[in-house]
Motif scaffolding. Structure first.
Motif, PDB file in Angstrom:
ATOM      1  N   ARG A  21       0.839  -1.210   0.000  1.00  0.00           N
ATOM      2  CA  ARG A  21       0.000   0.000   0.000  1.00  0.00           C
ATOM      3  C   ARG A  21       0.867   1.250   0.000  1.00  0.00           C
ATOM      4  O   ARG A  21       1.876   1.314   0.709  1.00  0.00           O
ATOM      5  CB  ARG A  21      -0.883   0.034   1.242  1.00  0.00           C
ATOM      6  CG  ARG A  21      -1.824  -1.159   1.317  1.00  0.00           C
ATOM      7  CD  ARG A  21      -3.233  -0.704   1.364  1.00  0.00           C
ATOM      8  NE  ARG A  21      -4.138  -1.829   1.533  1.00  0.00           N
ATOM      9  CZ  ARG A  21      -5.334  -1.885   0.952  1.00  0.00           C
ATOM     10  NH1 ARG A  21      -5.768  -0.893   0.215  1.00  0.00           N
ATOM     11  NH2 ARG A  21      -6.115  -2.925   1.150  1.00  0.00           N
ATOM     12  N   TYR A  93      -3.575 -10.011  -4.844  1.00  0.00           N
ATOM     13  CA  TYR A  93      -3.858  -9.481  -3.499  1.00  0.00           C
ATOM     14  C   TYR A  93      -4.800 -10.410  -2.722  1.00  0.00           C
ATOM     15  O   TYR A  93      -4.434 -10.963  -1.675  1.00  0.00           O
ATOM     16  CB  TYR A  93      -4.413  -8.054  -3.610  1.00  0.00           C
ATOM     17  CG  TYR A  93      -4.943  -7.518  -2.306  1.00  0.00           C
ATOM     18  CD1 TYR A  93      -4.062  -7.179  -1.270  1.00  0.00           C
ATOM     19  CD2 TYR A  93      -6.311  -7.378  -2.084  1.00  0.00           C
ATOM     20  CE1 TYR A  93      -4.548  -6.726  -0.052  1.00  0.00           C
ATOM     21  CE2 TYR A  93      -6.798  -6.913  -0.865  1.00  0.00           C
ATOM     22  CZ  TYR A  93      -5.915  -6.591   0.143  1.00  0.00           C
ATOM     23  OH  TYR A  93      -6.387  -6.150   1.352  1.00  0.00           O
ATOM     24  N   ASN A  98      -3.526 -13.194   0.211  1.00  0.00           N
ATOM     25  CA  ASN A  98      -4.431 -13.302   1.366  1.00  0.00           C
ATOM     26  C   ASN A  98      -5.255 -14.586   1.455  1.00  0.00           C
ATOM     27  O   ASN A  98      -5.981 -14.777   2.440  1.00  0.00           O
ATOM     28  CB  ASN A  98      -5.326 -12.062   1.412  1.00  0.00           C
ATOM     29  CG  ASN A  98      -4.495 -10.851   1.824  1.00  0.00           C
ATOM     30  OD1 ASN A  98      -3.697 -10.942   2.757  1.00  0.00           O
ATOM     31  ND2 ASN A  98      -4.630  -9.762   1.100  1.00  0.00           N
ATOM     32  N   TRP A 102      -1.320 -15.727   3.581  1.00  0.00           N
ATOM     33  CA  TRP A 102      -1.825 -15.284   4.899  1.00  0.00           C
ATOM     34  C   TRP A 102      -2.226 -16.491   5.772  1.00  0.00           C
ATOM     35  O   TRP A 102      -1.716 -16.632   6.891  1.00  0.00           O
ATOM     36  CB  TRP A 102      -2.985 -14.295   4.712  1.00  0.00           C
ATOM     37  CG  TRP A 102      -3.507 -13.750   6.003  1.00  0.00           C
ATOM     38  CD1 TRP A 102      -4.528 -14.260   6.763  1.00  0.00           C
ATOM     39  CD2 TRP A 102      -3.014 -12.611   6.727  1.00  0.00           C
ATOM     40  NE1 TRP A 102      -4.710 -13.500   7.894  1.00  0.00           N
ATOM     41  CE2 TRP A 102      -3.797 -12.484   7.897  1.00  0.00           C
ATOM     42  CE3 TRP A 102      -1.994 -11.686   6.483  1.00  0.00           C
ATOM     43  CZ2 TRP A 102      -3.588 -11.467   8.832  1.00  0.00           C
ATOM     44  CZ3 TRP A 102      -1.796 -10.673   7.420  1.00  0.00           C
ATOM     45  CH2 TRP A 102      -2.581 -10.571   8.570  1.00  0.00           C
ATOM     46  N   ASP A 147       6.987  -6.664   3.795  1.00  0.00           N
ATOM     47  CA  ASP A 147       5.920  -7.650   3.990  1.00  0.00           C
ATOM     48  C   ASP A 147       5.701  -8.726   2.926  1.00  0.00           C
ATOM     49  O   ASP A 147       6.242  -8.693   1.838  1.00  0.00           O
ATOM     50  CB  ASP A 147       4.612  -6.909   4.285  1.00  0.00           C
ATOM     51  CG  ASP A 147       3.908  -7.520   5.496  1.00  0.00           C
ATOM     52  OD1 ASP A 147       4.358  -8.585   5.978  1.00  0.00           O
ATOM     53  OD2 ASP A 147       2.901  -6.960   5.948  1.00  0.00           O
ATOM     54  N   TYR A 148       4.800  -9.648   3.342  1.00  0.00           N
ATOM     55  CA  TYR A 148       4.592 -10.923   2.638  1.00  0.00           C
ATOM     56  C   TYR A 148       4.048 -10.777   1.229  1.00  0.00           C
ATOM     57  O   TYR A 148       4.166 -11.677   0.419  1.00  0.00           O
ATOM     58  CB  TYR A 148       3.631 -11.800   3.466  1.00  0.00           C
ATOM     59  CG  TYR A 148       2.229 -11.235   3.586  1.00  0.00           C
ATOM     60  CD1 TYR A 148       1.957 -10.153   4.432  1.00  0.00           C
ATOM     61  CD2 TYR A 148       1.184 -11.746   2.840  1.00  0.00           C
ATOM     62  CE1 TYR A 148       0.686  -9.621   4.530  1.00  0.00           C
ATOM     63  CE2 TYR A 148      -0.090 -11.219   2.939  1.00  0.00           C
ATOM     64  CZ  TYR A 148      -0.330 -10.151   3.786  1.00  0.00           C
ATOM     65  OH  TYR A 148      -1.593  -9.615   3.874  1.00  0.00           O
ATOM     66  N   GLN A 149       3.436  -9.633   0.916  1.00  0.00           N
ATOM     67  CA  GLN A 149       2.909  -9.466  -0.442  1.00  0.00           C
ATOM     68  C   GLN A 149       4.047  -9.304  -1.456  1.00  0.00           C
ATOM     69  O   GLN A 149       3.837  -9.459  -2.655  1.00  0.00           O
ATOM     70  CB  GLN A 149       2.009  -8.218  -0.540  1.00  0.00           C
ATOM     71  CG  GLN A 149       0.821  -8.192   0.399  1.00  0.00           C
ATOM     72  CD  GLN A 149       1.139  -7.424   1.675  1.00  0.00           C
ATOM     73  OE1 GLN A 149       2.312  -7.212   2.006  1.00  0.00           O
ATOM     74  NE2 GLN A 149       0.105  -7.019   2.399  1.00  0.00           N
ATOM     75  N   ILE A 172       4.293 -10.193   9.349  1.00  0.00           N
ATOM     76  CA  ILE A 172       3.430 -11.260   9.873  1.00  0.00           C
ATOM     77  C   ILE A 172       4.317 -12.414  10.353  1.00  0.00           C
ATOM     78  O   ILE A 172       5.532 -12.383  10.143  1.00  0.00           O
ATOM     79  CB  ILE A 172       2.389 -11.703   8.809  1.00  0.00           C
ATOM     80  CG1 ILE A 172       3.048 -12.409   7.620  1.00  0.00           C
ATOM     81  CG2 ILE A 172       1.590 -10.488   8.325  1.00  0.00           C
ATOM     82  CD1 ILE A 172       2.031 -13.014   6.633  1.00  0.00           C
ATOM     83  N   ARG A 317      -9.061  -6.068  13.180  1.00  0.00           N
ATOM     84  CA  ARG A 317      -9.608  -6.222  11.837  1.00  0.00           C
ATOM     85  C   ARG A 317     -10.451  -7.487  11.885  1.00  0.00           C
ATOM     86  O   ARG A 317     -10.135  -8.433  12.625  1.00  0.00           O
ATOM     87  CB  ARG A 317      -8.475  -6.417  10.819  1.00  0.00           C
ATOM     88  CG  ARG A 317      -7.926  -5.149  10.242  1.00  0.00           C
ATOM     89  CD  ARG A 317      -6.923  -5.396   9.116  1.00  0.00           C
ATOM     90  NE  ARG A 317      -5.955  -6.417   9.444  1.00  0.00           N
ATOM     91  CZ  ARG A 317      -6.008  -7.672   9.012  1.00  0.00           C
ATOM     92  NH1 ARG A 317      -6.973  -8.085   8.198  1.00  0.00           N
ATOM     93  NH2 ARG A 317      -5.083  -8.545   9.359  1.00  0.00           N
ATOM     94  N   ARG A 355     -10.664  -7.077   3.778  1.00  0.00           N
ATOM     95  CA  ARG A 355     -10.530  -8.098   2.729  1.00  0.00           C
ATOM     96  C   ARG A 355     -11.861  -8.759   2.389  1.00  0.00           C
ATOM     97  O   ARG A 355     -11.974  -9.994   2.361  1.00  0.00           O
ATOM     98  CB  ARG A 355      -9.501  -9.142   3.181  1.00  0.00           C
ATOM     99  CG  ARG A 355      -8.167  -8.505   3.486  1.00  0.00           C
ATOM    100  CD  ARG A 355      -7.154  -9.438   4.040  1.00  0.00           C
ATOM    101  NE  ARG A 355      -5.964  -8.695   4.451  1.00  0.00           N
ATOM    102  CZ  ARG A 355      -5.006  -9.158   5.240  1.00  0.00           C
ATOM    103  NH1 ARG A 355      -5.080 -10.385   5.713  1.00  0.00           N
ATOM    104  NH2 ARG A 355      -3.967  -8.409   5.557  1.00  0.00           N
TER     105      ARG A 355
HETATM  106  O1  F6P Z   1      -0.486  -7.229   9.206  1.00  0.00           O
HETATM  107  C1  F6P Z   1      -0.201  -7.213   7.851  1.00  0.00           C
HETATM  108  C2  F6P Z   1      -1.012  -6.164   7.113  1.00  0.00           C
HETATM  109  O2  F6P Z   1      -0.664  -6.170   5.740  1.00  0.00           O
HETATM  110  C3  F6P Z   1      -0.824  -4.761   7.691  1.00  0.00           C
HETATM  111  O3  F6P Z   1       0.318  -4.144   7.193  1.00  0.00           O
HETATM  112  C4  F6P Z   1      -2.111  -4.102   7.310  1.00  0.00           C
HETATM  113  O4  F6P Z   1      -2.425  -3.039   8.145  1.00  0.00           O
HETATM  114  C5  F6P Z   1      -3.113  -5.218   7.447  1.00  0.00           C
HETATM  115  O5  F6P Z   1      -2.397  -6.415   7.218  1.00  0.00           O
HETATM  116  C6  F6P Z   1      -4.291  -5.087   6.491  1.00  0.00           C
HETATM  117  O6  F6P Z   1      -3.813  -5.176   5.211  1.00  0.00           O
HETATM  118  P1  F6P Z   1      -4.612  -4.957   3.870  1.00  0.00           P
HETATM  119  O7  F6P Z   1      -5.882  -4.235   4.173  1.00  0.00           O
HETATM  120  O8  F6P Z   1      -3.681  -4.171   3.014  1.00  0.00           O
HETATM  121  O9  F6P Z   1      -4.842  -6.331   3.325  1.00  0.00           O
END
Ligand code: F6P
Length: 512
Positions: A21, A93, A98, A102, A147-149, A172, A317, A355
């Motif tokens: 992002r 994505y 994810n 993830w 990060d993992y992406q 993560i 989240r 997501r």
């Molecule tokens: O914890 C990993 C993460 O990518 C954070 O950096 C981010 O705040 C959260 O997950 C949500 O990520 P996204 O909405 O970009 O999938």
């Protein structure tokens, strides 16, 4: 354009962050004008001053599909938007990032899906990010990939720009080798990450998992967190895991190298893999928690809840890794058993939308909302509610008011890289009151030993901790909170960024 700006465009940027992002969110004013606002998250807060001091550029996706934007400047940052098509949002994505990585990296709490066309999109999009970073980095710049992406980006970037110094941070968890090895593209991912000079993880155990799988699958020699990577490893090369080293084909894995590679083994470079636990902008939370309007708002929240003796709070989240269902089950049983009663207690659960294009997240939302409806239907009175459920995101001011309003913070994640909510709650509780119930499966639990640590899978233990927290002797609560606050005050996100970038600079000097 000023001379300095022109100079930057001609010569590139000395410090480049690459993240899925962008560091800004699009905002629409009341008159319909579209603009940008710096994102409120900790990563942006920590890196913004570094960007301002050192010719910084930030490469990232701006969050909309099928839209190509030109690079632009905002709040002392040069922003380089990376476009994604609608199909790439689905495959790179929502799909590979994810619905494959993830869940795989979070202890397979949900079943990871493996689809070759998702990985193809991941590879293609990672190359786009790497090319964008290569295009803006100055000669010998420092590039920090997040990060993992974007795990293939470090090696792809190294191939495009051998002159730059590359950091990678995995926000993560990194899974144990037995789980990671399920990934059909495991060697490509390892080689991608190993393109970095410094690889950061949240916990020691994540760094150890990474080192173990690198040793086991690729056979690289590792000593004191330093991984000896043979030259010639390529990011897109799934193929044989045995590049440059002897192997034992009968085991189907690379043979472990017991001694450091010599000149005869060919060229190699070193990648260091260690823990750098992330934190929060502590000062900002402390300042907000002292603001009279926010204190007044926290009192109003308690009044609106009917002045219960104990306000439990969950802030997550809406993600299956967060253990929201486990928390609700524990709370429901406490109400059933009569250990808690509505009016005396209230659970406020903020579940911010996340997501929503991914099936497992849609299913989770239905389950959680079904449970909330059932529990409230059974236990609500006309005057009081059992669970105040809020499927919204809130500005940080409102979050701090909620932290101040809550007697007990419930962090019951089944697996979490760090969990910054735990740290924010503690930072806000300057008065020393309040109790943190914290899952031992969060990165935060490694540092926050004075929380009530629980195994969220053990419903009885979770229930006992909730009762202990609600009835804790104030002197003991203060003692625990003071110790937790010391940890969070001395380890803020600014220090995290300084530590990582400081070590990366040392490695840069050593490599010269
Ligand atoms: O914890 C990993 C993460 O990518 C954070 O950096 C981010 O705040 C959260 O997950 C949500 O990520 P996204 O909405 O970009 O999938």
């Amino acid at each position: 354009m000023t001379t300095t700006q022109q100079d930057r465009y001609d010569h590139g940027y000395d410090f480049v962050v690459v993240a899925n992002r962008l560091a800004v969110d699009r905002v629409t004013d009341e008159d319909g004008t579209i603009g940008w606002r710096r994102s409120p998250g900790g990563l942006v807060t920590a890196l913004a001053p570094v960007m301002a001091e050192s010719d910084g550029a930030w490469v990232g996706w701006h969050g909309a599909a099928d839209e190509q934007l030109e690079p632009f400047d905002h709040a002392d940052m040069h922003l380089v938007p990376v476009p994604l098509s609608g199909q790439e949002v689905e495959d790179y994505y929502e799909g590979f990032s994810n619905a494959t990585l993830w869940p795989l990296y979070h202890d397979v709490i949900a079943r990871p899906e493996f689809h070759r066309h998702w990985f193809e999109a991941y590879r293609r999009v990672n190359r786009r990010f790497a090319e964008a970073a290569a295009g803006v980095a100055a000669e010998a710049a420092t590039v920090w990939v997040q990060d993992y992406q974007l795990q293939l980006v470090p090696q792809m970037l190294r191939e495009l720009r051998p002159d730059v110094t590359i950091g990678f941070f995995n926000h993560i968890p990194f899974p144990p080798p037995g789980l990671f090895s399920q990934l059909p593209w495991r060697h490509s991912v390892l080689r991608g990450v190993l393109g970095a000079d410094l690889i950061g993880f949240q916990r020691e155990s994540d760094a150890r998992n990474f080192q173990r799988v690198v040793r086991h699958r690729l056979g690289h020699y590792i000593k004191s967190d330093r991984i000896h990577v043979p030259a010639g490893s390529r990011a897109t090369d799934e193929g044989s895991p045995l590049v440059g080293f002897d192997a034992d084909p009968s085991r189907g894995t690379a043979a472990r190298r017991l001694s450091a590679p010599t000149a005869e083994d060919g060229e190699h470079r070193v990648a260091e893999a260690r823990a750098f636990p992330i934190s929060i902008d502590t000062q900002k939370i402390v300042e907000l928690a002292e603001r009279p309007d926010i204190i007044a708002r926290s009192q109003q929240i308690r009044r609106e809840l009917g002045d219960p003796e104990t306000v439990f709070l969950g802030v997550d989240r809406l993600d299956y890794t967060k253990g929201i269902r486990h928390r609700m089950k524990g709370y429901e049983e406490l109400l059933q058993d009569g250990d808690l009663s509505v009016g005396q207690a209230c659970l406020v659960q903020v579940a911010s939308p996340s997501r929503e294009g991914v099936e497992s997240y849609r299913v989770l939302r239905e389950e959680i909302e079904g449970a909330v409806g059932r529990i409230n239907g059974e236990f609500d009175t006309l005057a009081h509610t059992a669970i105040r459920y809020l499927h919204h995101s809130y500005p940080v001011e409102e979050m701090v008011a909620l932290y101040l309003a809550a007697d007990v913070m419930l962090v019951t994640a089944l697996r979490d890289g760090m969990n910054l909510v735990a740290k924010e709650y503690v930072a806000a509780r300057k008065s020393g009151t309040g109790v943190l119930v914290l899952s031992e499966f969060t990165g935060a639990a490694d540092q926050m030993r004075q929380a009530l640590l629980i195994n969220p899978h053990d419903v009885d233990e979770l229930k006992a901790a909730m009762v202990t927290a609600a009835t804790m002797d104030p002197a003991e609560a203060r003692r625990r909170m003071r110790s937790l606050r010391r940890q969070v005050v001395s380890n803020n996100v600014q220090r995290w960024a300084r530590d990582f970038l400081g070590r990366l600079a040392e490695l840069k000097v050593a490599a010269r």
